[in-house]
Design a protein around this motif. Sequence first.
Motif, PDB file in Angstrom:
ATOM      1  N   GLN A  45       4.609   0.135  44.768  1.00 47.72           N
ATOM      2  CA  GLN A  45       5.558   1.012  44.084  1.00 47.72           C
ATOM      3  C   GLN A  45       6.946   0.975  44.698  1.00 47.72           C
ATOM      4  OE1 GLN A  45       3.356   4.760  44.182  1.00 47.72           O
ATOM      5  NE2 GLN A  45       3.139   4.603  41.984  1.00 47.72           N
ATOM      6  N   THR A  46       6.999   0.937  46.012  1.00 49.84           N
ATOM      7  CA  THR A  46       8.329   0.916  46.620  1.00 49.84           C
ATOM      8  C   THR A  46       8.416  -0.178  47.670  1.00 49.84           C
ATOM      9  OG1 THR A  46       7.694   2.529  48.283  1.00 49.84           O
ATOM     10  CG2 THR A  46       8.728   3.398  46.317  1.00 49.84           C
ATOM     11  N   SER A  58      16.523  -1.591  48.389  1.00 48.37           N
ATOM     12  CA  SER A  58      15.261  -0.932  48.094  1.00 48.37           C
ATOM     13  C   SER A  58      14.933  -1.120  46.626  1.00 48.37           C
ATOM     14  CB  SER A  58      15.297   0.543  48.484  1.00 48.37           C
ATOM     15  OG  SER A  58      16.255   1.217  47.734  1.00 48.37           O
ATOM     16  N   ALA A  59      13.666  -1.099  46.341  1.00 43.33           N
ATOM     17  CA  ALA A  59      13.217  -1.354  44.982  1.00 43.33           C
ATOM     18  C   ALA A  59      12.085  -0.421  44.634  1.00 43.33           C
ATOM     19  CB  ALA A  59      12.752  -2.800  44.848  1.00 43.33           C
ATOM     20  N   HIS A  60      12.029  -0.035  43.359  1.00 46.89           N
ATOM     21  CA  HIS A  60      10.887   0.688  42.805  1.00 46.89           C
ATOM     22  C   HIS A  60      10.271  -0.220  41.767  1.00 46.89           C
ATOM     23  CE1 HIS A  60      12.234   5.018  43.884  1.00 46.89           C
ATOM     24  NE2 HIS A  60      12.325   4.186  44.895  1.00 46.89           N
ATOM     25  N   TRP A  61       8.987  -0.408  41.844  1.00 49.82           N
ATOM     26  CA  TRP A  61       8.333  -1.333  40.940  1.00 49.82           C
ATOM     27  C   TRP A  61       7.286  -0.656  40.077  1.00 49.82           C
ATOM     28  CZ3 TRP A  61       7.176  -6.070  44.604  1.00 49.82           C
ATOM     29  CH2 TRP A  61       8.373  -6.777  44.802  1.00 49.82           C
ATOM     30  N   GLY A  62       7.132  -1.182  38.881  1.00 48.55           N
ATOM     31  CA  GLY A  62       6.023  -0.792  38.027  1.00 48.55           C
ATOM     32  C   GLY A  62       4.931  -1.838  38.169  1.00 48.55           C
ATOM     33  N   PRO A  63       3.842  -1.688  37.443  1.00 45.90           N
ATOM     34  CA  PRO A  63       2.735  -2.635  37.581  1.00 45.90           C
ATOM     35  C   PRO A  63       3.018  -4.010  36.974  1.00 45.90           C
ATOM     36  CG  PRO A  63       2.231  -0.950  35.952  1.00 45.90           C
ATOM     37  CD  PRO A  63       3.517  -0.553  36.573  1.00 45.90           C
ATOM     38  N   ILE A  65       5.129  -6.229  37.784  1.00 44.20           N
ATOM     39  CA  ILE A  65       5.593  -7.263  38.703  1.00 44.20           C
ATOM     40  C   ILE A  65       4.408  -8.196  38.947  1.00 44.20           C
ATOM     41  CG2 ILE A  65       6.369  -7.674  41.073  1.00 44.20           C
ATOM     42  CD1 ILE A  65       8.593  -6.459  39.447  1.00 44.20           C
TER      43      ILE A  65
END
Lengths: 103, 156
Positions: A45-46, A58-63, A65
């Motif tokens: 997620q992060t 910094s990054a926030h990711w969803g599923p 990726i």
Amino acid sequence: MADPMKIRAALQGDVVEVRVLMAHEMETGTRKDASGKVIPAHFIQTVSATHNGNTVFSAHWGPAIAKNPFLQFKFKGGSKGDKVQITWTDNQGDKRTDEATIS
Amino acid sequence: MGYTRRQALKAGGSLGLFSALVALGLVKPGDAWAQAWNKGVFETKSVADALKALGASAPTMTADVIVTAPDIAENGAMVNVAAVSKLPKTQQIAYLIEKNPNTVTAVFDIPPGTLPEVQTRVKMGQTSNVMVLVKADGKYYAAQKEVKVTVGGCGG
């Protein structure tokens, strides 16, 4: 604990190019296994990167990726021999930090 | 005050206490952004909802945001998408995939000193537009590119 990340940090001029390859399933939570049961979501997620104590990315990711995520970013102000630390946290609370030396 | 940020977050839970802590300077907003994963944003199912959740209702389409992705992706499970912003003061870059189950794929935070260039690999369920949303100097800009997918990567 998950497998280590592969991190390359290279200085080009005044810019540090960081490339990270993380080892992670990145399960979306929409797939089903052979018996038709939904495989629970498990994804990063992060992600954050620090250099000399400062967060440089910094990054926030969803599923969505891709599995074993690849990430590339560039920042200024690094010099050879400095350390870059990358940390990720997934939705199941797992966490991993690795560091690389800028070359 | 012997409160660590983690304890504060745990004890808080409510936004009220949290913003109070921010106001007191105990918790830096930047830290919070790096920590708190915004479920609402990542559960949106259309571009319009996603833009609303991100606070960007009508982004300006611009050629200053460059989306690099393949025209045809043979394998939707691994599509390389790169984004470059030429806009000054770029603060945030987000990837939105129109026809995926959840639109928002990634949100990248670009602090000053970091170049507005990112590259990562995404999964795509089917042929869709990939939109890159850029927040620069408080305003939102976007660019998109269609990627044709021959084999989906989201299973089902």
